[in-house]
Structure formats: structure tokens, C-alpha cells
Design an enzyme around this catalytic site. Structure first.
Site, PDB file in Angstrom:
ATOM      1  N   GLU A  35       9.677   2.064  10.906  1.00 22.09           N
ATOM      2  CA  GLU A  35      10.710   3.078  10.674  1.00 22.09           C
ATOM      3  C   GLU A  35      10.001   4.419  10.775  1.00 22.09           C
ATOM      4  O   GLU A  35       9.202   4.759   9.899  1.00 22.09           O
ATOM      5  CB  GLU A  35      11.327   2.944   9.272  1.00 22.09           C
ATOM      6  CG  GLU A  35      12.127   1.698   9.030  1.00 22.09           C
ATOM      7  CD  GLU A  35      13.415   1.660   9.828  1.00 22.09           C
ATOM      8  OE1 GLU A  35      13.904   2.719  10.278  1.00 22.09           O
ATOM      9  OE2 GLU A  35      13.928   0.542  10.010  1.00 22.09           O
ATOM     10  N   GLU A  61       9.769  16.794  15.322  1.00 23.09           N
ATOM     11  CA  GLU A  61      10.073  16.588  13.909  1.00 23.09           C
ATOM     12  C   GLU A  61       9.178  17.492  13.062  1.00 23.09           C
ATOM     13  O   GLU A  61       7.959  17.467  13.184  1.00 23.09           O
ATOM     14  CB  GLU A  61       9.828  15.126  13.506  1.00 23.09           C
ATOM     15  CG  GLU A  61      10.237  14.876  12.071  1.00 23.09           C
ATOM     16  CD  GLU A  61      10.069  13.429  11.628  1.00 23.09           C
ATOM     17  OE1 GLU A  61       8.990  12.851  11.874  1.00 23.09           O
ATOM     18  OE2 GLU A  61      11.013  12.877  11.032  1.00 23.09           O
ATOM     19  N   LYS A  96       0.860  -1.200   0.000  1.00 21.26           N
ATOM     20  CA  LYS A  96       0.000   0.000   0.000  1.00 21.26           C
ATOM     21  C   LYS A  96       0.890   1.242   0.000  1.00 21.26           C
ATOM     22  O   LYS A  96       1.579   1.529   0.975  1.00 21.26           O
ATOM     23  CB  LYS A  96      -0.898   0.046   1.242  1.00 21.26           C
ATOM     24  CG  LYS A  96      -1.886   1.203   1.159  1.00 21.26           C
ATOM     25  CD  LYS A  96      -2.393   1.679   2.491  1.00 21.26           C
ATOM     26  CE  LYS A  96      -1.810   2.987   2.978  1.00 21.26           C
ATOM     27  NZ  LYS A  96      -1.880   4.160   2.101  1.00 21.26           N
ATOM     28  N   CYS A  99      13.449  11.282   6.637  1.00 18.69           N
ATOM     29  CA  CYS A  99      13.531  10.898   8.057  1.00 18.69           C
ATOM     30  C   CYS A  99      14.913  11.219   8.585  1.00 18.69           C
ATOM     31  O   CYS A  99      15.107  11.425   9.773  1.00 18.69           O
ATOM     32  CB  CYS A  99      13.295   9.412   8.247  1.00 18.69           C
ATOM     33  SG  CYS A  99      11.856   8.842   7.420  1.00 18.69           S
TER      34      CYS A  99
HETATM   35  C1  UN1 Z   1      14.065   8.208   4.688  1.00 20.19           C
HETATM   36  O1  UN1 Z   1      14.075   9.431   4.703  1.00 20.19           O
HETATM   37  O2  UN1 Z   1      13.178   7.597   5.292  1.00 20.19           O
HETATM   38  O3  UN1 Z   1      19.864   8.090   4.021  1.00 20.19           O
HETATM   39  C2  UN1 Z   1      15.015   7.383   3.908  1.00 20.19           C
HETATM   40  C3  UN1 Z   1      19.087   8.691   3.282  1.00 20.19           C
HETATM   41  C4  UN1 Z   1      18.384   7.930   2.196  1.00 20.19           C
HETATM   42  C5  UN1 Z   1      17.186   7.215   2.737  1.00 20.19           C
HETATM   43  C6  UN1 Z   1      16.269   8.089   3.541  1.00 20.19           C
HETATM   44  N1  UN1 Z   1      19.295   6.988   1.611  1.00 20.19           N
HETATM   45  O4  UN1 Z   1      18.873   9.891   3.417  1.00 20.19           O
END
Ligand code: UN1
Length: 498
Positions: free
Chosen positions: A252, A385, A177, A286
Site C-alpha cells: 500500500e 506526493e 515491525k 496516503c
Molecule cells: C492511510 O493514510 O494510509 O481513509 C490510511 C482514510 C483512513 C485511512 C488512511 N481511514 O483516510
């Protein structure tokens, strides 16, 4: 040229299907407002059909030799490489990241699929000695069954592929999804897997909201593992719901990732790094650098360098290779980020940016200025965040204070330090509470052959990518083979002392 608006269905049991009386939603280019794709609003019934297809396809896929599954994945990678320029454009047009980063998103998918294809010839267990004679002990890895992959919009190809390729190589079947606002990217990925020979039912695709499609997936008793990347609130909810079914839930979640800048840092190097870390993907990773913790001795100088450089940092058309930052991904994103900027203005000093960009082409999209606040540790903007192009800069007097500040947040995904002192660098590797630490590089840019994930509220202990990616999607079976042809009793039969 805008992407043609195509109508998509769900992809179930090897076919694109549009349920009768299906409602539709559209995805939108955040730079222009143009429509990118039209998708079905999924229902619990749709989820049930997709899970049924995945469950039906499971035994044959499980029994396909893993190296053979790897060959199919290599073909997926080959086809994705061919499709990379076109798929990169779709990523930019649907999500808004600049084209170089969109191509990087697709490349990260290809890298991981190739890496996992090789895993088809490993999937190693352990062999260990037995305490008894003529007895052999080992572990093997077996798939879990049907897995659900629920993915975010910020890496609309890479994150789905991290999950899907790892799930498939280990012999699971998948219901995928995608985030609603990047469903087209998801659909294009599914098309490539299908063209490369993934059999019907092995990879299914259902579009729709997290609250309906996502929750139905998590609730379905045939789904044994849920792999989710997204916000902490949604992640907690998925975890709790999954717990009802005693499922493995892999999460995550967020980050509030610090770069520590020491007084002996290479400042021009750090300048490039901080700009890329904070404003790459418009801060919507992230792993984005959202806090810059600066030693007081270099604070004024570095902030001046940073703001001078931002004056030449072009925000605009993400398809133009000269653009530094495109729009944020959606109206919703824009609203949340602007709210945080208002909070920041009350509790901190706005040093740069802070406005929505307007006029001309800006009026069609969600363009924000890259924004810098000078703040003390403890403000909301320094701890929560934001997921946007907003950097909080914090002055500290020494290394110890820098680490204290870096660690005093609820998240622990990525972290970085700029220093030329090798002892200090290793001390930071030891001290920083995070799943990832960079030395003399920003907090973004993880490579697929290493584990990815974090501690504290960033997740629940698992890691994606790297060779450990297969742990998420496999059960370990412990096997004892007794070839003594007699009953031997562990713990009870003892060898005479030598
Ligand atoms: C994410 O933002 O969830 O290390 C992944 C990084 C990328 C992956 C980010 N290779 O910024």
C-alpha cells in the site's frame, strides 16, 4: 503532561527481551521535542529469533478453531476500547495528529479487529458442481504461515491492526515491525493483544530500521508473506527483495488524490470537505486531498472561501481539542515538505501559507502553515506526493479536462467529486482511475468493512480491509472428493448425450 519515557525491548515468544549490548533509539513528540519511548535498534539476529518464535507458534495457532481466534480478537477489541483515551494520547504525543483524529485512529483499529473477529465464523470458500457424478468440489482457505507486517507512522495503530488482525484471524503468526518514529504506539498495541490472550510467539514485535530489520524480515525464507505500507520507493525495494524468495508481497503506497469541484457543487459542503481532506493529519495520509481541481466558473469564489477559512484554522497543540492541525510528524517530514514548498514557489503561485511557524511553543516542534498553491497541471507539486499540508489548486474549463488532469498522475488511491448532478457523479465513478471514489465527500475517511487500496503505483493489486482482507493472508486449497468408489477421469469420461 509528557508521556513517561519507558524503555521497551523487542517482544519475542511472549516476552519483552532486550538483547545484550543492544543499541537504543528514542521516539520524540513532534509538538514538544519531549521523548516518548526508548527502543532497541534491531539486528538481523533479533529478526531471526522473532521469526523462529513465530514459526514455532504457527501449528498450534493454525489449528486453533477460527471462531476461537475470533473470541481472542474480540477481547483485544474490548481491551483496546478501554485503553482508547490513553492510547489516543500516545498517538498524538508520538505522531502529532490532533487528538480527535488520534482517537479516530484507535477507533479504526477497534472497528477492524471486531470486524475480523466476525470473519472467524466465515472464512468462506466456494462449492461448485463437478462435471462428474458422485464427486464434490470446494475450496478452503488456509493460513500462509509466518507473515511480516511492516507499517508506517501516519496511522500508527490503525494500519498495524489492519494487518495484524487479518493475519491472526486467518491463522498466521506475525512479526510486526513498526515505523521507527511511532514504535511506542506499536508497543502499546502489542501489549493489548498479549493481555487479551494472544499466545506466545503468535505476535512478535521487532523495532529498528527498514534497511536492517525490514530487509531481514523480507529476506527470511520462513516468512511467506510481507505486508507493507509506506512510500513508493521503499515499496518497490521490498517488492524486488520479496520476489527473490517468490513471496507474496502486499503493498500500500502513495497517493496524489484529487477532489474535483464542479460548477454545480455545494460549495460550503465542499469547503469543509477540502479543509479536512487536505489538512487533516497535516496532509500526512496516503488518502490526503493533495489536488483540488476546480471548474473555472466557481474557481475564484471557492479559493476566496478557502483562504478566508484558513485564516481561522488554528495550528498548534494537538492535544487541545480546538486545534485544527498539529505539527508534522518529524524533522525529516518538515524538511521534505519545506523543500517542496520551495519548489512550489518557483513553479507556481503561493496563495496561502508556505512558512514554518516560529515563536513561543512553535519553536519546540515541527509546525507548518497550511499551504495552498495555485498551479497548472504538470508541475512537480501537482504530480508528486508531498505528504504534508500542501494543496495544489488547478483550474479547469470543464468535466472532461478535470478527469484528464485527475487521472494524469502515477498514483491511483483515492478520488472525489463534488457535484449535484447524479449522472455526472456516476460518470466520475466510471472515469476516475483510483481504488476509491467519493461523491460529495473528501478523499479521506475510508471505513474498515470495505476494501482499501489503489491502482497504478499505489500498490501491486491487493486490497486491505473489507472481507477481501483475508485474501492477503490465505492460500486457497482446491479440494475434490470423489465418493463414486471408482476411478473417474475428468475431461476424459464423458456422459452419453441426452
Ligand atoms: C492511510 O493514510 O494510509 O481513509 C490510511 C482514510 C483512513 C485511512 C488512511 N481511514 O483516510
Amino acid at each position: 503532561m509528557p508521556v513517561k519515557v519507558e524503555e521497551f525491548g523487542h517482544f519475542i515468544d511472549g516476552k519483552w527481551v532486550i538483547p545484550p549490548r543492544a543499541k537504543r533509539f528514542e521516539t520524540v513528540n513532534p509538538a514538544t521535542g519531549d521523548k516518548v519511548g526508548s527502543f532497541v535498534v534491531g539486528t538481523p539476529e533479533d529478526v531471526s529469533s522473532a521469526v523462529a518464535a513465530a514459526a514455532k507458534a504457527f501449528p498450534a495457532w493454525r489449528d486453533t478453531p477460527a471462531p476461537k481466534r475470533g473470541e481472542i480478537l474480540l477481547e483485544v477489541a474490548r481491551q483496546m476500547r478501554k485503553a482508547k483515551p490513553a492510547l489516543g494520547r500516545v498517538v498524538t504525543q508520538e505522531m502529532g495528529k490532533v487528538i480527535s483524529e488520534a482517537l479516530g485512529d484507535v477507533q479504526e483499529s477497534i472497528d477492524f479487529i471486531e470486524y475480523m473477529a466476525g470473519e472467524g465464523r466465515r472464512l468462506a470458500g466456494e462449492t461448485v458442481p463437478s462435471e462428474l457424478r458422485a464427486k464434490f468440489c470446494m475450496t478452503i482457505r488456509q493460513p500462509k504461515g509466518v507473515v511480516a507486517c511492516i507499517t508506517p507512522w501516519n496511522f500508527p495503530t490503525a494500519i498495524p491492526n489492519w494487518k495484524i488482525a487479518a493475519a491472526l484471524i486467518t491463522g498466521n503468526t506475525v512479526v510486526f515491525k513498526p515505523a521507527t518514529n511511532t514504535a511506542r504506539c506499536g508497543a502499546e498495541v502489542v501489549k493489548i493483544y498479549t493481555a487479551a490472550g494472544v499466545p506466545p510467539g503468535v505476535l512478535n514485535f521487532v523495532t529498528g530500521s527498514g534497511s536492517v530489520v525490514g530487509n531481514a524480515l523480507v529476506a527470511d525464507p520462513r516468512v511467506r508473506t510481507v505486508s507493507f505500507t509506506g512510500g513508493v520507493e521503499a515499496g518497490r525495494d521490498v517488492y524486488v527483495r520479496g520476489a527473490q524468495g517468490l513471496k507474496m508481497v502486499h503493498l500500500e503506497l502513495g497517493g496524489k488524490n484529487p477532489v474535483i469541484l464542479m460548477d454545480d457543487a455545494d460549495l460550503p459542503l465542499a469547503l469543509d470537505g477540502v479543509l479536512f481532506g487536505a489538512f487533516g493529519t497535516a496532509g500526512q495520509r496516503c488518502t490526503a486531498t493533495s489536488r483540488l481541481i476546480v471548474h473555472t466558473k466557481v474557481y475564484d469564489r471557492f479559493l476566496q472561501m478557502l483562504t478566508d477559512r484558513l485564516k481561522q484554522f488554528p495550528v498548534g497543540d494537538p492535544l487541545d481539542p480546538k486545534t485544527g492541525m498539529g505539527p508534522v510528524a518529524s524533522a525529516d517530514q518538515e524538511r521534505k515538505i519545506l523543500e517542496y514548498i520551495e519548489i512550489g514557489k518557483k513553479e507556481a503561485k503561493l496563495r496561502y501559507g508556505g512558512r514554518k511557524l516560529t515563536g513561543g511553543a512553535y519553536d519546540r516542534g515541527f509546525f507548518l502553515e497550511p499551504t495552498i498553491f495555485e498551479t497548472t497541471h504538470g508541475t512537480r507539486i501537482s504530480k508528486e506526493e508531498i505528504f504534508g499540508p500542501v494543496l495544489s489548486v488547478i483550474r479547469v474549463k470543464d468535466y472532461d479536462e478535470a478527469v484528464r488532469v485527475a487521472n494524469d498522475v502515477e498514483y491511483g488511491l483515492s478520488s472525489a467529486i463534488y457535484t449535484r448532478d447524479v449522472n455526472r457523479a456516476f460518470q466520475a465513478i466510471h472515469d476516475l482511475e483510483a481504488g476509491i471514489t467519493y461523491i460529495n465527500a473528501p478523499t479521506i475517511g475510508a471505513e474498515v468493512q470495505l476494501p482499501f487500496g489503489g491502482i497504478k503505483n499505489t500498490g501491486n493489486g491487493g486490497r486491505e480491509a473489507g472481507s477481501v482482507a483475508i485474501e492477503e493472508f490465505t492460500e486457497i486449497k482446491t479440494v475434490f472428493v470423489d465418493f463414486s468408489a471408482k476411478l473417474q477421469k475428468a475431461q476424459i469420461d464423458t456422459e452419453p448425450a441426452a
